[in-house]
Design a protein around this motif. Structure first.
Motif, PDB file in Angstrom:
ATOM      1  N   LEU A 396       0.905  -1.113  -0.231  1.00  0.00           N
ATOM      2  CA  LEU A 396       0.094   0.007  -0.040  1.00  0.00           C
ATOM      3  C   LEU A 396       0.971   1.171  -0.088  1.00  0.00           C
ATOM      4  CD1 LEU A 396      -2.641  -1.154   2.595  1.00  0.00           C
ATOM      5  CD2 LEU A 396      -2.564  -1.457   0.132  1.00  0.00           C
ATOM      6  N   ARG A 397       1.118   1.917  -1.108  1.00  0.00           N
ATOM      7  CA  ARG A 397       1.892   3.019  -1.239  1.00  0.00           C
ATOM      8  C   ARG A 397       1.269   4.092  -1.790  1.00  0.00           C
ATOM      9  NH1 ARG A 397       6.738  -0.676  -4.534  1.00  0.00           N
ATOM     10  NH2 ARG A 397       7.272  -1.740  -2.854  1.00  0.00           N
ATOM     11  N   TRP A 398       1.109   5.151  -0.814  1.00  0.00           N
ATOM     12  CA  TRP A 398       0.349   6.287  -1.106  1.00  0.00           C
ATOM     13  C   TRP A 398       0.533   7.090  -2.647  1.00  0.00           C
ATOM     14  CZ3 TRP A 398       2.719  11.031  -1.390  1.00  0.00           C
ATOM     15  CH2 TRP A 398       4.079  11.042  -0.971  1.00  0.00           C
ATOM     16  N   PHE A 399       1.911   7.094  -2.658  1.00  0.00           N
ATOM     17  CA  PHE A 399       2.265   7.894  -4.022  1.00  0.00           C
ATOM     18  C   PHE A 399       1.757   7.471  -5.045  1.00  0.00           C
ATOM     19  CE2 PHE A 399       5.757   5.186  -2.557  1.00  0.00           C
ATOM     20  CZ  PHE A 399       6.122   4.362  -3.741  1.00  0.00           C
ATOM     21  N   ASN A 400       1.580   6.234  -5.244  1.00  0.00           N
ATOM     22  CA  ASN A 400       1.035   5.621  -6.536  1.00  0.00           C
ATOM     23  C   ASN A 400      -0.604   5.843  -6.688  1.00  0.00           C
ATOM     24  OD1 ASN A 400       2.948   3.797  -7.314  1.00  0.00           O
ATOM     25  ND2 ASN A 400       2.297   2.091  -5.840  1.00  0.00           N
ATOM     26  N   ALA A 401      -1.172   6.819  -5.800  1.00  0.00           N
ATOM     27  CA  ALA A 401      -2.612   7.348  -6.071  1.00  0.00           C
ATOM     28  C   ALA A 401      -2.089   8.900  -6.311  1.00  0.00           C
ATOM     29  CB  ALA A 401      -3.469   7.337  -4.725  1.00  0.00           C
ATOM     30  N   VAL A 402      -1.506   9.650  -5.640  1.00  0.00           N
ATOM     31  CA  VAL A 402      -1.142  10.986  -5.356  1.00  0.00           C
ATOM     32  C   VAL A 402      -0.328  11.215  -6.810  1.00  0.00           C
ATOM     33  CG1 VAL A 402       0.204  12.909  -4.358  1.00  0.00           C
ATOM     34  CG2 VAL A 402      -1.009  11.279  -2.972  1.00  0.00           C
ATOM     35  N   ILE A 403       0.435  10.625  -7.329  1.00  0.00           N
ATOM     36  CA  ILE A 403       1.381  11.181  -8.445  1.00  0.00           C
ATOM     37  C   ILE A 403       0.311  11.000  -9.667  1.00  0.00           C
ATOM     38  CG2 ILE A 403       3.417  10.565  -9.978  1.00  0.00           C
ATOM     39  CD1 ILE A 403       4.845   9.743  -7.378  1.00  0.00           C
ATOM     40  N   PRO A 404      -0.254   9.871  -9.983  1.00  0.00           N
ATOM     41  CA  PRO A 404      -1.112  10.066 -11.005  1.00  0.00           C
ATOM     42  C   PRO A 404      -2.152  11.229 -11.209  1.00  0.00           C
ATOM     43  CG  PRO A 404      -1.013   7.836 -10.309  1.00  0.00           C
ATOM     44  CD  PRO A 404      -0.298   8.775  -9.242  1.00  0.00           C
ATOM     45  N   LEU A 405      -2.733  11.378  -9.794  1.00  0.00           N
ATOM     46  CA  LEU A 405      -3.764  12.483  -9.833  1.00  0.00           C
ATOM     47  C   LEU A 405      -3.004  13.661  -9.983  1.00  0.00           C
ATOM     48  CD1 LEU A 405      -5.836  11.669  -6.728  1.00  0.00           C
ATOM     49  CD2 LEU A 405      -6.351  11.309  -9.017  1.00  0.00           C
ATOM     50  N   LEU A 406      -1.908  14.197  -9.599  1.00  0.00           N
ATOM     51  CA  LEU A 406      -1.327  15.277 -10.110  1.00  0.00           C
ATOM     52  C   LEU A 406      -0.777  15.371 -11.246  1.00  0.00           C
ATOM     53  CD1 LEU A 406       1.674  15.542  -6.760  1.00  0.00           C
ATOM     54  CD2 LEU A 406      -0.795  16.895  -7.247  1.00  0.00           C
ATOM     55  N   ILE A 407      -0.475  14.432 -11.982  1.00  0.00           N
ATOM     56  CA  ILE A 407      -0.187  14.482 -13.497  1.00  0.00           C
ATOM     57  C   ILE A 407      -1.551  14.717 -14.157  1.00  0.00           C
ATOM     58  CG2 ILE A 407       0.432  12.800 -15.428  1.00  0.00           C
ATOM     59  CD1 ILE A 407       2.640  11.513 -13.643  1.00  0.00           C
ATOM     60  N   LEU A 408      -2.636  13.902 -13.809  1.00  0.00           N
ATOM     61  CA  LEU A 408      -3.756  14.220 -14.465  1.00  0.00           C
ATOM     62  C   LEU A 408      -4.213  15.850 -14.335  1.00  0.00           C
ATOM     63  CD1 LEU A 408      -6.459  13.538 -15.815  1.00  0.00           C
ATOM     64  CD2 LEU A 408      -7.198  12.811 -13.596  1.00  0.00           C
ATOM     65  N   ILE A 409      -3.978  16.532 -13.212  1.00  0.00           N
ATOM     66  CA  ILE A 409      -4.392  17.624 -12.982  1.00  0.00           C
ATOM     67  C   ILE A 409      -3.568  18.812 -13.770  1.00  0.00           C
ATOM     68  CG2 ILE A 409      -4.812  19.446 -11.330  1.00  0.00           C
ATOM     69  CD1 ILE A 409      -5.440  17.105  -9.323  1.00  0.00           C
ATOM     70  N   THR A 410      -2.293  18.591 -13.558  1.00  0.00           N
ATOM     71  CA  THR A 410      -1.162  19.598 -14.297  1.00  0.00           C
ATOM     72  C   THR A 410      -1.248  19.481 -15.761  1.00  0.00           C
ATOM     73  OG1 THR A 410       0.178  18.979 -12.334  1.00  0.00           O
ATOM     74  CG2 THR A 410       1.208  20.131 -14.380  1.00  0.00           C
ATOM     75  N   VAL A 411      -1.158  18.253 -16.342  1.00  0.00           N
ATOM     76  CA  VAL A 411      -1.271  18.226 -18.000  1.00  0.00           C
ATOM     77  C   VAL A 411      -2.548  18.689 -18.507  1.00  0.00           C
ATOM     78  CG1 VAL A 411      -1.303  16.472 -19.777  1.00  0.00           C
ATOM     79  CG2 VAL A 411       0.293  16.238 -17.935  1.00  0.00           C
ATOM     80  N   THR A 412      -3.637  18.270 -17.585  1.00  0.00           N
ATOM     81  CA  THR A 412      -4.879  18.886 -18.222  1.00  0.00           C
ATOM     82  C   THR A 412      -4.882  20.434 -18.127  1.00  0.00           C
ATOM     83  OG1 THR A 412      -6.257  16.945 -17.482  1.00  0.00           O
ATOM     84  CG2 THR A 412      -7.424  18.903 -17.854  1.00  0.00           C
ATOM     85  N   LEU A 413      -4.688  21.184 -17.238  1.00  0.00           N
ATOM     86  CA  LEU A 413      -4.794  22.515 -17.007  1.00  0.00           C
ATOM     87  C   LEU A 413      -3.693  22.979 -17.985  1.00  0.00           C
ATOM     88  CD1 LEU A 413      -5.013  23.064 -13.050  1.00  0.00           C
ATOM     89  CD2 LEU A 413      -6.592  23.119 -14.904  1.00  0.00           C
ATOM     90  N   VAL A 414      -2.677  22.667 -18.112  1.00  0.00           N
ATOM     91  CA  VAL A 414      -1.380  23.238 -19.081  1.00  0.00           C
ATOM     92  C   VAL A 414      -1.993  23.199 -20.456  1.00  0.00           C
ATOM     93  CG1 VAL A 414       0.913  22.891 -20.042  1.00  0.00           C
ATOM     94  CG2 VAL A 414       0.476  22.893 -17.614  1.00  0.00           C
ATOM     95  N   ARG A 415      -2.663  21.950 -20.822  1.00  0.00           N
ATOM     96  CA  ARG A 415      -3.003  21.826 -21.994  1.00  0.00           C
ATOM     97  C   ARG A 415      -4.353  22.602 -22.386  1.00  0.00           C
ATOM     98  NH1 ARG A 415      -2.487  20.112 -27.502  1.00  0.00           N
ATOM     99  NH2 ARG A 415      -4.484  19.811 -28.307  1.00  0.00           N
ATOM    100  N   MET A 416      -5.068  22.882 -21.471  1.00  0.00           N
ATOM    101  CA  MET A 416      -6.259  23.553 -21.561  1.00  0.00           C
ATOM    102  C   MET A 416      -5.751  25.375 -21.792  1.00  0.00           C
ATOM    103  SD  MET A 416      -9.131  22.808 -18.703  1.00  0.00           S
ATOM    104  CE  MET A 416     -10.306  21.160 -18.999  1.00  0.00           C
ATOM    105  N   TYR A 417      -4.697  25.507 -21.171  1.00  0.00           N
ATOM    106  CA  TYR A 417      -4.196  27.020 -21.183  1.00  0.00           C
ATOM    107  C   TYR A 417      -3.764  27.077 -22.626  1.00  0.00           C
ATOM    108  CZ  TYR A 417      -1.086  31.118 -20.893  1.00  0.00           C
ATOM    109  OH  TYR A 417      -0.432  32.318 -21.124  1.00  0.00           O
TER     110      TYR A 417
END
Length: 707
Positions: A396-417
Motif C-alpha cells: 500500500l504505497r500512497w504515492f501510487n495514487a497521488v502522483i497519477p492525480l497530480l499528473i492528470l491535473i497538471t497536464v490537463t490544465l497546461v493543455r487547456m491553457y
C-alpha cells in the motif's frame, strides 16, 4: 442580360483570358465572343446551355401545430451568398419565394402548420418552378409525452435505461407519424446512432472509459488504500475519525464509487475500534463522495456533465464550452455546496441529532472491534462473491495514487491553457490572454482526454516497474474498469438520443410557447430544482436525471430569455438538485455501495441521510434557487450555515450529554432529573431511584459503599 456589349482591354502576350457569364434566361441561348488582339479580329460562336434549375428541400420529419419549423431551400444545390433577401410568402399550404432570376441561393425559412394530419405543400421559386412535398402535423401537446413517459417509468420501474429507451421510442413513434415499425427503425438506425457522429460526444465517451480504467488500476495497485492509511494515522478518537474520513473523501474526488469503496475497506475496521458508529461513518463517506465528485470538474462526472451541457445547447443551435459552463455553475450549486459545508460544521462541532445520536451512544457504549463480513453483506443484497476473485496482497504505497492525480491535473490544465490561447489568437476573439479566458475557450473534453491518457501511461509504466502488478494484469484491470463504465455510457447515449428526438418534435418549443409570459425566467431554477429532487429520488440516478432534464430545460430557457446568468443558474440547479436522489434514495447505486462496504443497515443509513439532506434541500430551494438576483449568491450559504449551526447547537448533543434544548426544557418545566446511582456490583444494572426513595437513603451510603 441580352443585347449587352462588353469590352475587355487585352495586353499583348496574354494567351488565356477567362470570362465569367451569368445567364438569366431559362432557355438555351447563343452568344458571340469577339476578341481583337494586335488588331487581328477573331470571332467565336458558342452555344451556352443554361443549367437546369432544381429545388431541394431539407425539412423536419413532422410538424407541430402552431409551432414554427425550419426548412432549408436549396436552389441548384449551390450556396451563393447574395445581398437580396427573397420575399417569402406562406398561404394555403404554399410556401412561395420570389427570387431574382439568375441567382443561386441556399436559405432557411419557417413553416407553420395550422391543421392536423397529412398535408401537401409546395415551394415555388420564380423562373425555377415549384417543388411539392407532403408533411404530417401532430398536436403540439403530444410532444410532452416522451419526457413525461420517461419520468413516470423512472419512478415506477426505477430503471433509468428502460425509461430512457421507452422515451426515445415514443418520440420516434410520434416523429414517424404513428407508424410503430418505422419508429423502431428510426430509434435504432437514427437516434441512437446520431450521437456517435458528433466528435465532441465521442470524446466524452472516451474520457469516461479512460477515467474508469485509471481509477480501477489505482485502486487495485494499492495506491488509494495506502493514501487512506497515511491519513488515518491522525485519528485517535471517534471525533478525529470523522474528521479524517471527511478529509480522505476530499482526496478521492475523481470518482464517487471508488471513494466509497476505498474508504470503507481501509477505514471501516479502524473507525469501529474508535467508537464511531457505522451509521455515521457510512453517512459521511456516502455524502462526501457523491457531493465532491459532482463538484470537481476533473472527476468521472465531469465528462458526462460537459457532454450533457454542450449537447443541449446544440439542440438550440448554440456552440458553447461545456467546461466553461461547468466552472461558472459551481457557486450556484446551492444544495451540493451547502451539503459539503454542513458536513464540515457537523463534524467540527461533534454534535448529533436524532436518529444519529442514538447510534452514536450505542457505539460509544459498546466500543469494541467489529468484524464486518463482506460475504454476509453481499448475501443479504444478493451479490455474488467468489473467493477465487480476491487479489493477492499488494504493498500500500500512497504515492501510487497521488502522483497519477497530480499528473492528470497538471497536464490537463497546461493543455487547456495552450489550447485556449491558440483558439483565442486563431479566431481573433479580442479578449486578454489570461488563464481563465484560455481555460474557458479551450476544447475541454479533448484536453481532459490528453491529461487522463498521460496519467494512465505513467501508471502502466510505474506499477510494473515496482513489481506490484504485471503489465498484462494492469491492462486487465483497465479493461475491467472500462467495463464498469458501460452503464453510465449507455445512460449518456440514450439521454443524447432522447434530446435529439425531442428536438425534432419541438418539445422545448412547445413548453416555451405554453409558458409564454406566465413563467418569469428567474423562477426557472426553482422549478428545475423541484423536478430534480423528485426525479433523482425516484430513479436513484443523478446522471440519469440530468440526461432527462438537460435536453428539456436548456432549449426552453434559451427561448425565454437571453440572460446568460439565468442560463448558468438553471444549469446549476439541474446539476445540484439531481444529487439529492443519490444521497437519499434507497435504490441509488452509491447508497447500495455505501451500506454494502460499510456494513450499515440500509434503513438506518436512509434515516440518517434523509434527516441531514432534506432540510438542506428545502433551505437551498427557498433561500437559493427561489431568490435568484435578489441578493448575492454567498448570502444563501450564510443563511444555511447560520440555520444549520443554530439547530445543531440547540438540539444536537454529544453521546451521554444533554442538549441545550433539553436543559432549557427542564428549567422551564421546573423538573429535576432523578440521580443515577451506580451499583458496586459490576453485574448489576444502573438504577434510577425516585426522589422520595433516594431521600430516605442514609447520608453515609456513599462513604460506606465507596461509590
Amino acid at each position: 442580360s441580352s443585347g449587352i456589349n462588353a469590352e475587355w482591354p487585352l495586353r499583348p502576350g496574354v494567351g488565356v483570358v477567362n470570362l465569367g457569364f451569368v445567364c438569366c434566361e431559362p432557355r438555351n441561348a447563343s452568344h458571340r465572343i469577339t476578341a481583337s488582339p494586335s488588331n487581328n479580329t477573331a470571332v467565336a460562336d458558342t452555344n451556352l446551355q443554361k443549367t437546369r434549375c432544381e429545388i431541394t428541400i431539407e425539412k423536419p420529419r413532422v410538424l407541430s401545430k402552431g409551432i414554427g419549423s425550419a426548412i432549408v431551400v436549396v436552389v441548384n444545390e449551390e450556396d451563393t451568398i447574395i445581398d437580396v433577401v427573397p420575399d417569402i410568402r406562406y398561404e394555403n399550404n404554399t410556401l412561395s419565394m420570389v427570387i431574382s432570376p439568375g441567382y443561386v441561393r441556399r436559405f432557411t425559412s419557417e413553416i407553420v402548420s395550422t391543421h392536423l394530419g397529412r398535408g401537401s405543400y409546395e415551394v415555388c421559386v420564380e423562373s425555377c418552378g415549384c417543388h411539392h412535398f407532403d408533411m404530417f402535423t401532430i398536436p403540439a401537446p403530444l410532444t410532452l409525452l416522451p419526457p413525461l413517459l420517461t419520468v413516470v417509468l423512472a419512478v415506477l420501474t426505477r430503471q433509468v435505461l428502460v425509461s430512457l429507451t421507452c422515451g426515445v421510442y415514443t418520440a420516434a413513434f410520434i416523429s414517424a407519424a404513428y407508424n410503430p415499425l418505422e419508429a423502431f427503425f428510426l430509434t435504432f438506425n437514427d437516434y441512437l446512432v446520431a450521437p456517435f457522429a458528433d466528435p465532441s460526444r465521442a470524446a466524452v465517451l472516451l474520457f469516461v472509459s479512460l477515467m474508469a480504467g485509471l481509477v480501477e488500476i489505482t485502486e487495485k495497485s494499492g495506491g488509494a488504500a495506502g493514501l487512506a492509511n497515511q491519513i488515518f494515522r491522525l485519528a485517535k478518537t471517534a471525533h478525529h475519525a470523522s474528521l479524517v474520513t471527511v478529509l480522505l473523501q476530499m482526496m478521492f474526488f475523481f470518482d464517487d464509487f471508488a471513494g466509497i469503496m476505498i474508504s470503507s475497506k481501509s477505514l471501516g475496521p479502524l473507525v469501529h475500534q474508535l467508537g464511531l458508529s457505522v451509521q455515521k461513518f457510512s453517512f459521511i463517506v456516502h455524502t462526501m463522495a457523491v457531493t465532491v465528485a459532482s463538484l470537481v470538474p476533473l472527476s468521472s462526472w465531469a465528462g458526462i456533465q460537459i457532454g450533457y451541457i454542450e449537447s443541449a445547447f446544440k439542440l438550440a443551435d448554440k456552440e458553447v464550452s461545456g467546461f466553461s459552463y461547468l466552472l461558472k455553475t459551481i457557486p450556484y450549486r446551492f444544495f451540493v455546496l451547502s451539503a459539503v459545508m454542513c458536513i464540515f460544521i457537523y463534524v467540527a462541532l461533534n454534535k448529533d441529532l436524532p436518529p444519529a445520536i442514538t447510534y452514536e451512544e450505542e457505539a460509544n457504549k459498546n466500543r469494541r472491534q467489529r468484524t464486518v463480513s463482506v460475504a454476509s453483506i453481499a448475501e443479504n443484497y444478493n451479490v455474488d462473491t467468489d473467493p477465487a476473485d480476491e487479489e493477492p496482497r499488494v504493498p500500500l504505497r500512497w504515492f501510487n495514487a497521488v502522483i497519477p492525480l497530480l499528473i492528470l491535473i497538471t497536464v490537463t490544465l497546461v493543455r487547456m491553457y495552450f489550447d485556449g490561447k491558440n483558439i483565442i489568437l486563431t479566431r481573433e476573439l479580442g479578449i486578454p490572454i489570461t488563464f481563465v479566458n484560455c481555460v474557458s475557450n479551450s476544447s475541454s473534453i479533448n484536453d481532459l482526454n490528453v491529461g487522463t491518457a498521460v496519467s494512465l501511461l505513467f501508471v502502466l509504466i510505474a506499477i510494473p516497474v515496482q513489481r506490484i502488478l504485471s503489465l498484462p494484469k494492469c491492462l486487465e484491470h483497465f479493461v475491467q474498469g472500462a467495463k464498469s463504465a458501460s452503464e453510465p455510457i449507455m445512460i449518456l447515449i440514450l439521454a443524447w438520443a432522447l434530446g435529439i428526438a425531442m428536438c425534432e418534435i419541438h418539445t422545448s418549443d412547445y413548453i416555451a410557447l405554453a409558458l409564454g409570459n406566465n413563467m418569469p425566467p428567474k423562477y426557472l431554477p426553482a422549478v428545475v430544482t423541484v423536478i430534480g429532487y423528485v426525479m433523482s429520488y425516484s430513479s436513484g440516478s443523478s446522471l440519469g436525471t440530468q440526461g432527462i432534464v438537460f435536453p428539456l430545460i436548456i432549449p426552453v430557457v434559451i427561448n425565454l430569455t437571453d440572460d446568460e446568468t439565468i442560463y448558468v443558474r438553471t444549469i446549476a440547479a439541474a446539476l445540484a438538485s439531481s444529487v439529492f436522489g443519490n444521497l437519499c434514495s434507497p435504490i441509488a447505486d452509491t447508497t447500495i455501495g455505501s451500506v454494502l462496504f460499510t456494513g450499515c443497515p440500509l434503513l438506518d443509513h436512509i434515516k440518517v441521510a434523509t434527516t441531514f439532506a432534506a432540510p438542506i434541500a428545502v433551505l437551498t430551494l427557498v433561500f437559493g434557487d427561489l431568490m435568484v438576483g435578489i441578493y448575492p449568491f454567498y448570502v444563501t450559504y450564510i443563511i444555511v450555515a447560520v440555520v444549520f449551526t443554530s439547530v445543531l447547537l440547540i438540539f444536537g448533543r454529544e453521546p451521554g450529554k444533554k442538549s441545550i434544548f433539553n436543559c432549557l426544557h427542564e428549567v422551564i418545566q421546573g423538573r429535576r432529573q432523578p440521580r443515577k446511582y451506580f451499583s458496586v456490583n459490576a453485574d448489576d444494572e444502573d438504577v434510577d431511584l425516585p426522589t422520595e426513595e433516594s431521600a430516605l437513603l442514609p447520608k453515609s451510603l456513599k462513604t460506606e459503599q465507596g461509590s
